[in-house]
Design an enzyme around this catalytic site. Structure first.
Site, short mmCIF file in Angstrom:
data_model
loop_
_atom_site.label_atom_id
_atom_site.label_comp_id
_atom_site.label_asym_id
_atom_site.label_seq_id
_atom_site.Cartn_x
_atom_site.Cartn_y
_atom_site.Cartn_z
N TYR A 1 -0.69 12.75 -0.71
CA TYR A 1 -0.89 13.08 0.70
C TYR A 1 -1.28 14.55 0.85
O TYR A 1 -2.11 14.90 1.70
CB TYR A 1 0.37 12.77 1.50
CG TYR A 1 0.59 11.29 1.71
CD1 TYR A 1 0.29 10.69 2.93
CD2 TYR A 1 1.07 10.49 0.68
CE1 TYR A 1 0.47 9.33 3.12
CE2 TYR A 1 1.25 9.13 0.86
CZ TYR A 1 0.94 8.56 2.08
OH TYR A 1 1.11 7.20 2.26
N HIS B 1 -0.51 -4.76 6.10
CA HIS B 1 -0.91 -3.71 5.17
C HIS B 1 -0.80 -4.12 3.71
O HIS B 1 -1.60 -3.70 2.88
CB HIS B 1 -0.03 -2.49 5.44
CG HIS B 1 -0.46 -1.24 4.76
ND1 HIS B 1 -1.59 -0.54 5.14
CD2 HIS B 1 0.08 -0.55 3.72
CE1 HIS B 1 -1.72 0.53 4.38
NE2 HIS B 1 -0.74 0.55 3.50
N ASP C 1 -4.75 0.58 1.20
CA ASP C 1 -4.03 1.83 1.36
C ASP C 1 -4.77 2.92 0.56
O ASP C 1 -5.99 3.01 0.64
CB ASP C 1 -2.57 1.68 0.93
CG ASP C 1 -1.69 2.86 1.34
OD1 ASP C 1 -1.19 2.86 2.48
OD2 ASP C 1 -1.53 3.80 0.53
#
Length: 381
Positions: free
Chosen positions: A307, A358, A179
């Site tokens: 982000y 993930h 990630d």
């Protein structure tokens, strides 16, 4: 800026746990979803079941004690306190390795692999596979400090990690991540500041496919592109919200533990291997351990800001140092080897695991360990 490394121990006050209990007893629920699946988000009945378990059965002290079995520290880098676990191997020839989590993960993702990586002989492995582990919390995540200025994107974090390893006395080291951790680790490789000897990532971020791939994709590449297209159209809304309005989102996540839990746990269903619900593939208490890392540190907004910093135009600079990539079948994006080689110019290892998604270190720790060992086993410091 001080180079001091300070000891740290996790010690959540009872008042914080009492506050959580009050909030879990006074939830205002939304209406139920008008569908029979997870297509509109995490279902109401499932959330109510998890909240009941959280309030009546879950034990934070168990998690806190487990984490505190390892050495924790803080050190200031560019004005931000960086929290990290430092677990030295008993093996004299162990090699240094920094492992980085992402969102919505935390250091608890690695709890099942710390022992086998640092002391493989005690887990039926070989001493040659031993590592001194450094496991940091990303800035704005977990027990790390929260940046008060902009600029803490993956490039700055990658440089900070190199500073951290140098500060710990490691002149050469390996780096691993998934990630955001995979993106930071890839940038460590791209920056090539001279101390990182090799990297391994289990989220393989590359540029757009080459003209050859788009013109003549293999069946596997066609499936990968189709899978990613579904993610973009049906599952990427969280990322756009966190990229564009992390502060607005933060009010709900800071005020509602149920909101924070639902925001996180939905991803453990959507990004794991065939799970109809997150606790099909993960222990429910361990899922809540991860949620608690966010809730107790009020990290909803601060974690989302990464982000804002790095998601819109992620760094895809070429990586020329020795690299390894592992593809788990239910990952968000699963590029082919020839696609990955466009970015990773010295690809020493390529692995395709039979199961997992993930959160590989947490979902399929044995397969994750095998991938890490196979990758770094072929590299030298």
């Amino acid at each position: 800026m001080s180079d001091e490394i300070r000891d740290f121990r996790i010690d959540i006050p009872k008042t914080a746990l009492d506050d959580l209990d009050i909030r879990l007893r006074h939830v205002r629920w939304p209406d139920p979803e008008p569908v029979e699946d997870w297509s509109q988000g995490i279902p109401l009945d499932y959330v109510k079941t998890i909240v009941d378990h959280w309030r009546t059965s879950y034990d934070w002290k168990r998690c806190q004690d487990a984490l505190n079995r390892y050495d924790h520290h803080l050190t200031e880098i560019d004005g931000v306190d960086i929290h990290f676990m430092h677990i030295r191997s008993p093996e004299p020839d162990a090699r240094p390795l920094i492992m980085t989590h992402g969102w919505p993960g935390s250091i608890v993702e690695f709890m099942d692999v710390i022992g086998p990586l640092t002391d493989p002989a005690a887990y039926g492995g070989e001493a040659k596979d031993a590592y001194h582990l450094v496991v940091p919390s990303l800035p704005g995540y977990g027990f790390s400090g929260k940046p008060t200025t902009t600029g803490w994107g993956i490039e700055k974090i990658a440089t900070a990690w190199d500073t951290l390893m140098t500060r710990l006395g490691y002149e050469r080291y390996f780096a691993q991540g998934g990630d955001w951790g995979g993106m930071v680790t890839s940038v460590i490789g791209a920056q090539d500041l001279g101390r990182c000897a090799g990297i391994h990532v289990n989220l393989v971020i590359v540029g757009s496919p080459s003209a050859e791939i788009m013109t003549n994709p293999t069946p596997e590449e066609q499936a990968s592109l189709a899978h990613f297209a579904v993610y973009q159209s049906q599952g990427a809304g969280y990322a756009e919200i966190q990229r564009t309005r992390p502060q607005t989102l933060g009010y709900g996540l800071a005020d509602s533990p149920v909101g924070q839990m639902a925001w996180i746990m939905e991803k453990f269903q959507g990004w794991s291997d065939g799970a109809k619900a997150p606790d099909d593939n993960f222990d429910c208490d361990h899922l809540l351990d991860n949620v608690m890392i966010y809730w107790l540190n009020n990290a909803g907004a601060s974690s989302a800001r990464l982000y804002r910093e790095s998601f819109g135009a992620p760094n895809i600079d070429p990586v020329t140092i020795p690299s390894g990539c592992s593809i788990f079948p239910d990952e968000i994006i699963t590029p082919s080897r020839r696609w990955a080689e466009q970015r990773f110019r010295d690809l020493r290892y390529w692995g395709e695991a039979e199961r997992g998604g993930h959160f590989a270190a947490m979902e399929v720790p044995e397969l994750f360990l095998a991938e890490v060992r196979s990758c770094f086993g072929a590299m030298e410091l």
